[in-house]
Write a protein that holds these residues in place. Structure first.
Motif, PDB file in Angstrom:
ATOM      1  N   PRO A  30      37.701  79.228  64.592  1.00  0.00           N
ATOM      2  CA  PRO A  30      38.411  79.542  63.473  1.00  0.00           C
ATOM      3  C   PRO A  30      40.031  79.053  63.604  1.00  0.00           C
ATOM      4  O   PRO A  30      40.360  78.981  64.367  1.00  0.00           O
ATOM      5  N   GLU A  31      40.142  79.071  62.198  1.00  0.00           N
ATOM      6  CA  GLU A  31      41.686  78.756  62.080  1.00  0.00           C
ATOM      7  C   GLU A  31      42.394  80.348  61.823  1.00  0.00           C
ATOM      8  O   GLU A  31      41.999  81.077  61.026  1.00  0.00           O
ATOM      9  N   HIS A  37      35.957  87.530  58.562  1.00  0.00           N
ATOM     10  CA  HIS A  37      35.066  88.096  57.820  1.00  0.00           C
ATOM     11  C   HIS A  37      33.478  88.204  58.339  1.00  0.00           C
ATOM     12  O   HIS A  37      33.305  87.566  59.186  1.00  0.00           O
ATOM     13  N   GLY A  39      31.098  86.518  57.256  1.00  0.00           N
ATOM     14  CA  GLY A  39      30.654  85.058  57.362  1.00  0.00           C
ATOM     15  C   GLY A  39      31.203  84.550  58.792  1.00  0.00           C
ATOM     16  O   GLY A  39      30.271  84.030  59.119  1.00  0.00           O
ATOM     17  N   HIS A  40      32.476  84.783  59.450  1.00  0.00           N
ATOM     18  CA  HIS A  40      32.622  84.397  60.690  1.00  0.00           C
ATOM     19  C   HIS A  40      31.614  85.232  61.645  1.00  0.00           C
ATOM     20  O   HIS A  40      31.180  84.627  62.491  1.00  0.00           O
ATOM     21  N   SER A  43      28.979  83.114  61.893  1.00  0.00           N
ATOM     22  CA  SER A  43      28.966  81.921  62.840  1.00  0.00           C
ATOM     23  C   SER A  43      29.121  82.272  64.249  1.00  0.00           C
ATOM     24  O   SER A  43      28.759  81.659  65.217  1.00  0.00           O
ATOM     25  N   THR A 227      29.719  74.736  58.967  1.00  0.00           N
ATOM     26  CA  THR A 227      29.023  75.180  57.723  1.00  0.00           C
ATOM     27  C   THR A 227      28.840  73.953  56.922  1.00  0.00           C
ATOM     28  O   THR A 227      29.530  72.821  56.958  1.00  0.00           O
ATOM     29  N   ARG A 258      26.637  78.526  54.691  1.00  0.00           N
ATOM     30  CA  ARG A 258      27.717  79.266  54.632  1.00  0.00           C
ATOM     31  C   ARG A 258      26.975  80.733  54.220  1.00  0.00           C
ATOM     32  O   ARG A 258      26.217  80.789  53.108  1.00  0.00           O
ATOM     33  N   LEU A 259      27.193  81.729  54.863  1.00  0.00           N
ATOM     34  CA  LEU A 259      27.047  83.090  54.148  1.00  0.00           C
ATOM     35  C   LEU A 259      27.970  83.370  52.913  1.00  0.00           C
ATOM     36  O   LEU A 259      29.069  83.588  53.008  1.00  0.00           O
ATOM     37  N   MET A 266      34.636  86.153  50.136  1.00  0.00           N
ATOM     38  CA  MET A 266      34.560  85.707  51.464  1.00  0.00           C
ATOM     39  C   MET A 266      35.461  84.835  51.965  1.00  0.00           C
ATOM     40  O   MET A 266      35.066  84.105  52.975  1.00  0.00           O
ATOM     41  N   SER A 267      36.480  84.445  51.303  1.00  0.00           N
ATOM     42  CA  SER A 267      37.495  83.493  52.077  1.00  0.00           C
ATOM     43  C   SER A 267      38.677  84.131  52.198  1.00  0.00           C
ATOM     44  O   SER A 267      39.331  85.131  51.668  1.00  0.00           O
ATOM     45  N   LYS A 268      39.318  83.723  53.269  1.00  0.00           N
ATOM     46  CA  LYS A 268      40.413  84.330  53.832  1.00  0.00           C
ATOM     47  C   LYS A 268      41.426  84.181  53.047  1.00  0.00           C
ATOM     48  O   LYS A 268      42.205  85.062  52.904  1.00  0.00           O
TER      49      LYS A 268
HETATM   50  P1  ATP Z   1      37.673  80.844  55.044  1.00  0.00           P
HETATM   51  O1  ATP Z   1      37.402  80.147  53.786  1.00  0.00           O
HETATM   52  O2  ATP Z   1      37.254  82.265  54.805  1.00  0.00           O
HETATM   53  O3  ATP Z   1      38.881  80.903  55.599  1.00  0.00           O
HETATM   54  P2  ATP Z   1      36.803  78.968  56.936  1.00  0.00           P
HETATM   55  O4  ATP Z   1      35.904  78.327  56.963  1.00  0.00           O
HETATM   56  O5  ATP Z   1      38.149  78.389  56.402  1.00  0.00           O
HETATM   57  O6  ATP Z   1      36.620  80.235  56.062  1.00  0.00           O
HETATM   58  P3  ATP Z   1      37.424  79.206  59.704  1.00  0.00           P
HETATM   59  O7  ATP Z   1      38.296  80.094  60.239  1.00  0.00           O
HETATM   60  O8  ATP Z   1      37.889  77.655  59.571  1.00  0.00           O
HETATM   61  O9  ATP Z   1      37.070  79.542  58.204  1.00  0.00           O
HETATM   62  O10 ATP Z   1      36.110  79.103  60.405  1.00  0.00           O
HETATM   63  C1  ATP Z   1      35.644  79.107  61.533  1.00  0.00           C
HETATM   64  C2  ATP Z   1      34.031  78.985  61.777  1.00  0.00           C
HETATM   65  O11 ATP Z   1      33.519  80.078  60.849  1.00  0.00           O
HETATM   66  C3  ATP Z   1      33.743  77.829  61.171  1.00  0.00           C
HETATM   67  O12 ATP Z   1      33.047  77.354  62.037  1.00  0.00           O
HETATM   68  C4  ATP Z   1      33.263  78.043  59.801  1.00  0.00           C
HETATM   69  O13 ATP Z   1      32.265  77.211  59.654  1.00  0.00           O
HETATM   70  C5  ATP Z   1      32.507  79.577  59.963  1.00  0.00           C
HETATM   71  N1  ATP Z   1      32.537  80.303  58.783  1.00  0.00           N
HETATM   72  C6  ATP Z   1      33.566  80.604  57.844  1.00  0.00           C
HETATM   73  N2  ATP Z   1      33.077  81.219  56.754  1.00  0.00           N
HETATM   74  C7  ATP Z   1      31.757  81.314  56.837  1.00  0.00           C
HETATM   75  C8  ATP Z   1      30.687  81.935  56.311  1.00  0.00           C
HETATM   76  N3  ATP Z   1      30.992  82.250  55.284  1.00  0.00           N
HETATM   77  N4  ATP Z   1      29.436  81.919  56.808  1.00  0.00           N
HETATM   78  C9  ATP Z   1      29.199  81.131  57.692  1.00  0.00           C
HETATM   79  N5  ATP Z   1      30.037  80.605  58.740  1.00  0.00           N
HETATM   80  C10 ATP Z   1      31.553  80.831  58.249  1.00  0.00           C
END
Ligand code: ATP
Ligand code: MG
Length: 751
Positions: A30-31, A37, A39-40, A43, A227, A258-259, A266-268
């Motif tokens: 993760p970043e 959330h 979604g994470h 993962s 994803t 992605r979920l 669902m985005s940070k």
């Molecule tokens: P966000 O847009 O919520 O910040 P992101 O993809 O930028 O999501 P990261 O922190 O970079 O978030 O993701 C960490 C891991 O979690 C990555 O491998 C990413 O693919 C996965 N991930 C993030 N959101 C989801 C999701 N909605 N469903 C499944 N996996 C996810």
């Protein structure tokens, strides 16, 4: 692990079998720019789950290459989430920022190979040069810079000699590539910013495409699972690792869907907006889909992992119905948590004919749940019931207390309303009632019929609590912005009343408040002086599904095609889940029968057809899930000899006592063979159930006289022999005797 592997596990197994890798290493990367959330969670479940299943490792890596948005607070939240879900990462937490030196060395190598160059086009020109999907791009003139010049510029970029955006480092790949990502992607950009770990050391930061594959390689990752939106980045991933000719083995990237969940975001980035704008109370607000929010609300790790399992791993994006998540927590808590009584909107009831006080025995769990435990519920003259459990002018089908209709106090007595007291404005302020002394739950000999039991608390001993009722964060399925926020997503009830036993429990427990839902003591705000409970979820899905008939999501469709094998439960599609919910909540089918019907389109449509002819949901469901299902397995619907209305007729004969359940099976067999109407079959074969005591009594008498020895044993205390007598009677009547009548008669005669 189940027979049916998802596509990722299939790949992993193949790679282990072929010897491509000796050990699997995955990572969750993760970043740290916000709280994780659900979604994470998916993962996390995938990456850690695969490592666990194949005796490998999963690393936790902070992908911290963007200094302006990252923070240690988020690092902690990410670690918490992984641990809370029950996983452990391999070794220490890793940070891409720890690899900055190594990454920079590789960048220099690419430059030396003539595979990377410093570009100095302004952003707009660069975009223009990239071309379009249908047109090739154009390479910048700076791509002609010599290796020496590039090395010099890169070094000075790193030292901070240039302004943000003045130069970038790009890979030299192909400006005409069909995959636009391959048109000389950016590897480094200038950022004069303080990094929360690296401090001011760096003025350049690696781009995702450069940093990610190489960090995977450094850690010995084998399967880099991400994803779908990174699908086109895979070519860069491969290009960098191959061009650098790194020593094998190397990692490969695999993408899954992605979920997404409806009624939430669902985005940070969007979550951050809600938190910073104070639309919610922090990252752990129980309305948010963050792990911290779900946790504070009372979700269990098990329910979330289970949810991740039931939705499966797909290769096509889709939105999952939030009802499915709610189903998972209900399903988890149903067998685990004690049932207690809490009144949210108290209405005083004075029981005129009761004096003194007593403690009523109240089991914590219903009979069908294999857990034990009970508490005492105090009872005295003044109690409180839920305001909506009394109706002066009840609508049709109102089963609770009315001026005419008595009701049972759960675990206690039946009460009857005697008088309604109102204030000057006509609001009901109190009910004067009478209780029926011989109606106590468990030893009721009153003979009074009631249609429901309601929760209540004893006024003298009840405690005041705050209850926070949560609803969906957004009022529409696919929220677009703040204007879609649900203004009623949080309702605070300050003066709810709870039975005293609940407060003696440790705070970290969940309860079912009877008829209200599942609740959790708020881990932050709960104090002895001001107990606070969060509503986790209601007892059933209260959001009417408007679109139950819509096409199932692609993901669900793909899953339902899989064959279900013994012991494995496949995830339900949205449509199936909607049916399941309707069958259990509205039609009161048990879970197993509802599950069988909901998952089979042929069965559910047959079932609904039969219901039209006879509205007997439970009896018909049992016939369809058992008998009809068996026929369906063997034949196509067109080849069946019977139709829905014949099953409806069969159900009617069971319900009105014409035939027993046992005989119904026999009638069904015949019907399946000949297509004859059930009533006709019953008539010609003489299968009518015998309920007439005058016919049954002589048969029973004879059996009793023939089995004197067993009669003695029964009377001496071997009560198991009761079943023997009933069985003998059924046998003697070829199963036609009405079992209920036989039971009563045998009991009388053996007294
Ligand atoms: P966000 O847009 O919520 O910040 P992101 O993809 O930028 O999501 P990261 O922190 O970079 O978030 O993701 C960490 C891991 O979690 C990555 O491998 C990413 O693919 C996965 N991930 C993030 N959101 C989801 C999701 N909605 N469903 C499944 N996996 C996810
Ligand atoms: Mg992101």
């Amino acid at each position: 692990m189940s027979e049916h592997k998802d596509f990722l596990r299939t790949i992993v197994e193949k790679d282990l079998k072929s010897g491509k890798y000796n050990r699997i290493i995955t990572r969750f990367p993760p970043e740290p720019n916000g709280f994780p959330h659900i979604g994470h969670a998916k993962s996390i479940a995938i990456n850690f789950g695969i490592a666990r299943d194949y005796n490998g490792y999963c690393n936790l890596r902070m992908d911290d290459t963007n200094p302006t948005t990252e923070d240690t607070r988020y690092v902690e939240a990410l670690k918490d989430a992984v641990e809370w879900l029950g996983f452990a990462w391999n070794g220490d937490v890793r940070y891409t920022s720890d690899y900055f030196d190594k990454l920079y060395e590789w960048a220099i190598e690419l430059v030396k190979m003539g595979k990377a160059y410093v570009d100095s086009l302004d952003e707009e020109t660069m975009r223009e040069y990239r071309g379009t999907v249908t047109e090739a791009g154009r390479r910048s003139k700076y791509a002609e810079r010599s290796v020496e010049e590039n090395l010099d510029l890169l070094e000075r970029m790193k030292k901070g000699e240039f302004k943000d955006g003045e130069h970038v480092l790009r890979a030299k790949i192909d400006m005409g590539a069909a995959n636009m990502k391959m048109r000389d992607p950016l590897l480094y950009r200038i950022r004069h910013a303080y990094h929360y770990r690296a401090g001011d050391t760096w003025a350049i930061y690696p781009m995702y495409d450069f940093g990610h594959c190489l960090s995977d390689y450094i850690e010995g990752v084998t399967h880099s699972i991400c994803t779908l939106e990174f699908e086109n980045n895979r070519d860069i991933y491969d290009w960098i690792l191959e061009t650098l000719k790194l020593e094998p083995p190397r990692p490969y990237q695999h993408e899954f869907a992605r979920l997404g969940i409806n009624y939430t975001v669902m985005s940070k980035r969007k979550l951050l907006e809600l938190v910073e704008g104070k639309y919610v109370n922090g990252w752990d607000d129980p309305r948010l889909p963050t792990i911290a929010g779900l946790r504070r609300r009372g979700y269990t790790p098990e329910s979330i992992l289970n949810f991740c399992d039931t939705i499966g791993i797909a290769k096509a994006n889709s939105t999952v119905d939030v009802a499915q998540l709610e189903f998972c927590i209900r399903d988890d808590l149903n067998t685990k948590v004690p049932r207690v009584m809490c009144v949210l909107d108290p209405l005083k009831v004075t029981i005129a004919n009761y004096e003194g006080s007593e403690e009523l025995d109240a089991p914590y769990y219903p009979e069908d749940i294999p857990k034990e435990g009970s508490r005492k519920v105090p009872f005295s003259k003044e109690i409180y019931i839920e305001r909506e459990d009394f109706s002066e002018n009840p609508p049709k089908g109102y089963y609770r207390l009315t001026p005419e209709q008595p009701v049972r106090l759960r675990h206690g007595y039946i009460i009857t309303c005697k008088e309604i007291i109102k204030d000057t404005e006509g609001n009901i302020t109190e009910i004067i009632a009478e209780y029926h002394p011989n109606s106590k739950s468990g030893s009721d000999t009153s003979g009074i019929k009631v249609k429901s039991a309601i929760q209540w608390v004893d006024a003298a001993s009840a405690k005041k609590v705050e209850v926070r009722l949560y609803d969906r964060l957004y009022s529409c399925e696919n929220p677009e912005g703040l204007e879609d926020l649900n203004p009623d997503s949080l309702k605070i009830v300050k003066d709810a009343l709870i039975e005293p036993a609940v407060l003696l429990e440790k705070p970290d427990v969940r309860f079912q408040f009877e008829r209200q839902g599942y609740f959790f003591a708020d881990p932050i705000d709960y104090t002895d002086a001001n107990p606070v409970y969060n509503k986790i979820v209601g007892l059933k899905d209260s959001w009417n599904k408007k679109e139950t008939q819509k096409e199932p999501a692609t993901q669900a469709k793909a899953q339902t095609k899989k064959v279900q094998t013994e012991g494995e439960t496949l995830p339900m599609s949205e449509r199936e889940l909607a049916l399941f919910t309707k069958y259990t909540a509205e039609l009161k089918l048990n879970n197993m029968v509802a599950d069988i019907l909901a998952r089979d389109e042929k069965l559910s449509s047959f079932y609904e057809e039969a219901l039209l002819a006879n509205n007997a949901p439970v009896t018909i469901a049992n016939l369809v899930a058992n008998e009809v299902a068996r026929e369906f397995k063997e034949k196509e619907r067109d080849a069946l000899m019977f139709n829905g209305s014949q099953i409806a007729e069969l159900a009617k004969m069971i319900d009105n006592g014409t035939i027993s359940n046992k005989i119904a099976k026999e009638v069904f067999e015949e019907m399946a063979k000949s297509g004859e109407n059930p009533s006709k079959i019953v008539e010609t074969k003489g299968l009518v159930q015998i309920s007439d005591a005058a016919v049954l009594e002589p048969i029973i008498d004879e059996i009793i006289s023939k089995n004197q020895e067993n009669v003695e044993k029964f009377k001496a205390g071997n009560t198991k022999l009761f079943g023997f007598f009933v069985g003998q009677v059924l046998k003697a009547t070829d199963g036609k005797a009405n079992p209920q009548v036989v039971n009563e008669l045998v009991a009388q005669k053996l007294k």
